[in-house]
Design an enzyme around this catalytic site. Sequence first.
Site, PDB file in Angstrom:
ATOM      1  N   SER A 112     -14.872  -3.643   6.435  1.00  0.00           N
ATOM      2  CA  SER A 112     -14.752  -5.085   6.238  1.00  0.00           C
ATOM      3  C   SER A 112     -15.787  -5.843   7.062  1.00  0.00           C
ATOM      4  O   SER A 112     -15.669  -5.927   8.294  1.00  0.00           O
ATOM      5  CB  SER A 112     -13.351  -5.552   6.627  1.00  0.00           C
ATOM      6  OG  SER A 112     -13.255  -6.932   6.340  1.00  0.00           O
ATOM      7  N   ARG A 170     -16.174  -2.759  -3.434  1.00  0.00           N
ATOM      8  CA  ARG A 170     -15.014  -1.865  -3.494  1.00  0.00           C
ATOM      9  C   ARG A 170     -13.922  -2.436  -4.390  1.00  0.00           C
ATOM     10  O   ARG A 170     -13.227  -1.691  -5.068  1.00  0.00           O
ATOM     11  CB  ARG A 170     -14.489  -1.530  -2.105  1.00  0.00           C
ATOM     12  CG  ARG A 170     -13.558  -0.337  -2.146  1.00  0.00           C
ATOM     13  CD  ARG A 170     -13.440   0.413  -0.853  1.00  0.00           C
ATOM     14  NE  ARG A 170     -12.859  -0.367   0.210  1.00  0.00           N
ATOM     15  CZ  ARG A 170     -13.537  -0.888   1.225  1.00  0.00           C
ATOM     16  NH1 ARG A 170     -14.847  -0.687   1.312  1.00  0.00           N
ATOM     17  NH2 ARG A 170     -12.936  -1.586   2.156  1.00  0.00           N
ATOM     18  N   THR A 223     -11.650 -14.452  -1.472  1.00  0.00           N
ATOM     19  CA  THR A 223     -11.972 -13.108  -0.984  1.00  0.00           C
ATOM     20  C   THR A 223     -11.268 -12.827   0.341  1.00  0.00           C
ATOM     21  O   THR A 223     -10.800 -13.736   1.025  1.00  0.00           O
ATOM     22  CB  THR A 223     -13.492 -12.886  -0.865  1.00  0.00           C
ATOM     23  OG1 THR A 223     -13.712 -11.476  -0.866  1.00  0.00           O
ATOM     24  CG2 THR A 223     -14.077 -13.516   0.393  1.00  0.00           C
ATOM     25  N   ASP A 245       0.804  -1.228   0.000  1.00  0.00           N
ATOM     26  CA  ASP A 245       0.000   0.000   0.000  1.00  0.00           C
ATOM     27  C   ASP A 245       0.837   1.279   0.000  1.00  0.00           C
ATOM     28  O   ASP A 245       0.354   2.357   0.378  1.00  0.00           O
ATOM     29  CB  ASP A 245      -0.983  -0.014   1.185  1.00  0.00           C
ATOM     30  CG  ASP A 245      -2.135  -0.978   0.904  1.00  0.00           C
ATOM     31  OD1 ASP A 245      -2.558  -1.058  -0.261  1.00  0.00           O
ATOM     32  OD2 ASP A 245      -2.597  -1.650   1.834  1.00  0.00           O
ATOM     33  N   GLY A 296      -8.769 -17.845  -6.803  1.00  0.00           N
ATOM     34  CA  GLY A 296      -9.269 -16.554  -6.337  1.00  0.00           C
ATOM     35  C   GLY A 296      -9.965 -16.744  -4.996  1.00  0.00           C
ATOM     36  O   GLY A 296     -10.749 -17.679  -4.825  1.00  0.00           O
ATOM     37  N   ASP A 338      -6.824  -4.271  -4.999  1.00  0.00           N
ATOM     38  CA  ASP A 338      -6.573  -2.889  -4.574  1.00  0.00           C
ATOM     39  C   ASP A 338      -5.271  -2.332  -5.158  1.00  0.00           C
ATOM     40  O   ASP A 338      -5.079  -1.121  -5.229  1.00  0.00           O
ATOM     41  CB  ASP A 338      -6.484  -2.798  -3.048  1.00  0.00           C
ATOM     42  CG  ASP A 338      -7.465  -3.697  -2.325  1.00  0.00           C
ATOM     43  OD1 ASP A 338      -7.761  -4.777  -2.847  1.00  0.00           O
ATOM     44  OD2 ASP A 338      -7.914  -3.334  -1.239  1.00  0.00           O
ATOM     45  N   TRP A 340     -12.017  -0.535  -7.371  1.00  0.00           N
ATOM     46  CA  TRP A 340     -10.561  -0.401  -7.590  1.00  0.00           C
ATOM     47  C   TRP A 340     -10.219  -0.792  -9.033  1.00  0.00           C
ATOM     48  O   TRP A 340      -9.328  -0.190  -9.650  1.00  0.00           O
ATOM     49  CB  TRP A 340      -9.759  -1.268  -6.615  1.00  0.00           C
ATOM     50  CG  TRP A 340      -9.827  -0.926  -5.144  1.00  0.00           C
ATOM     51  CD1 TRP A 340      -9.978  -1.822  -4.112  1.00  0.00           C
ATOM     52  CD2 TRP A 340      -9.701   0.363  -4.505  1.00  0.00           C
ATOM     53  NE1 TRP A 340      -9.965  -1.173  -2.896  1.00  0.00           N
ATOM     54  CE2 TRP A 340      -9.794   0.165  -3.098  1.00  0.00           C
ATOM     55  CE3 TRP A 340      -9.526   1.664  -4.982  1.00  0.00           C
ATOM     56  CZ2 TRP A 340      -9.717   1.213  -2.173  1.00  0.00           C
ATOM     57  CZ3 TRP A 340      -9.458   2.710  -4.054  1.00  0.00           C
ATOM     58  CH2 TRP A 340      -9.554   2.479  -2.693  1.00  0.00           C
TER      59      TRP A 340
HETATM   60  N1  GLY Z   1      -7.470  -1.550   0.439  1.00  0.00           N
HETATM   61  C1  GLY Z   1      -8.319  -2.097   1.436  1.00  0.00           C
HETATM   62  C2  GLY Z   1      -9.734  -1.728   1.289  1.00  0.00           C
HETATM   63  O1  GLY Z   1     -10.176  -1.281   0.227  1.00  0.00           O
HETATM   64  O2  GLY Z   1     -10.471  -1.903   2.244  1.00  0.00           O
END
Ligand code: GLY
Length: 396
Positions: free
Chosen positions: A362, A245, A233, A113, A231, A173, A249
């Site tokens: 989350s 989200r 999650t 990040d 894949g 992300d 992204w």
């Molecule tokens: N990058 C983590 C989120 O979108 O929660």
Amino acid sequence: MFRYMVVETVVNKEKLLKEQLLSRDEVMDALDFIIKKIDENLETYTYKFPSACTTEQRYRIKDNDDWTNGFWTGMLWLAYEYTENEKYRKIAEIHIDSFEKRYEDNFVLEHHDLGFLYLLSAVAGYKITGSEKAKNLGIKAAEKLKGRYQEKGKFIQAWGKLGEENEYRMIIDCFLNIPLLYWAYEETNDVSYLNVANSHYNTAINTVIREDASTYHTYYFDKETGKPTKGVTHQGFKDDSCWARGQAWAIIGMPLNYRYNLMEESKGIYNAVANYYLNRLPEDLIPYWDLVFKEEDKEPRDSSSAAIVVCGMLEMAKYNEDLEEKELNIRASNGMLRNLINEYTTKNNSESNGILMHGVYSWQHNKGINECNLWGDYFYMEGLMRLYNKNWKIYW
Ligand code: GLY
């Protein structure tokens, strides 16, 4: 070569094309409200940072220790550009010192990040003020991000110790972290930054984006052979659902890459992922936190996903040659932004120190559900800035 992807027809296209453009007054009123909220928070968050999300609609006081700190600094740069008031620049520069210390101490930086953190602080600062110090910090962060590239699998490892089997994966992300590498290439002419960014981008398109143009959150690779394996999650509802989200992204990731590489395929992929998203929005155009949900599921929205998509659509509209596609991007983003302005902000909640309500950080980790979050606030402000000043130079 990219894999084949379904491009759905947008079912409510006629309705979206009738969305009214926001007036200058609407945009400025919304920005003025954000400035008021920033001013309320400025003293508390000069040497400290807001938490990633609110708890009962209030940000807590944290150190510079998360993936989200740059969003607050980015908002200060936006505030400086909007108002030209030096007080925002001064505090953003104090933040750059904090990000420099964080880099030197290597404090909570062993992850991908770095783009979110250093683009919105150091790189934005360099673009606005020309500071060499900020530029050098941005380049150092880019170098560190490049170091997370895994040749076996050709991707940037998102989290954890490099090469660790349980963490041998990318996450969607990262579409917003690789612009740090494009920028570093632009500044240094060192093609290794561009090569890593493009290599990751190509792998991402062929793995985390599914054939139906929905997305996985994360994708694993075999550590020995580099073969994509599965894949999974992390913040979505299920492995095979589509986290709202994550899709956002991807939507903003396509034009941010197109800007540097001018690959026509990116426009096609953009249409595929954006149309998939538009076709799963409820009446007010703000998605449930996973696109698998429908009204009857009564799940919370993720306003931050919508704010990111607004910026992605406005970015894509810069490059659309197809006039109807361009108009759809502009009208749909204006419609989404108007609904965020009218129904999703804290303007009727003076107790909150946040700006954009009804985000979901989350659900899997029971964190920030139906709360404000820093990236939602940031992208909401960025979307408004894009409309306020059509020539605004993006920080990504
Ligand atoms: N990058 C983590 C989120 O979108 O929660």
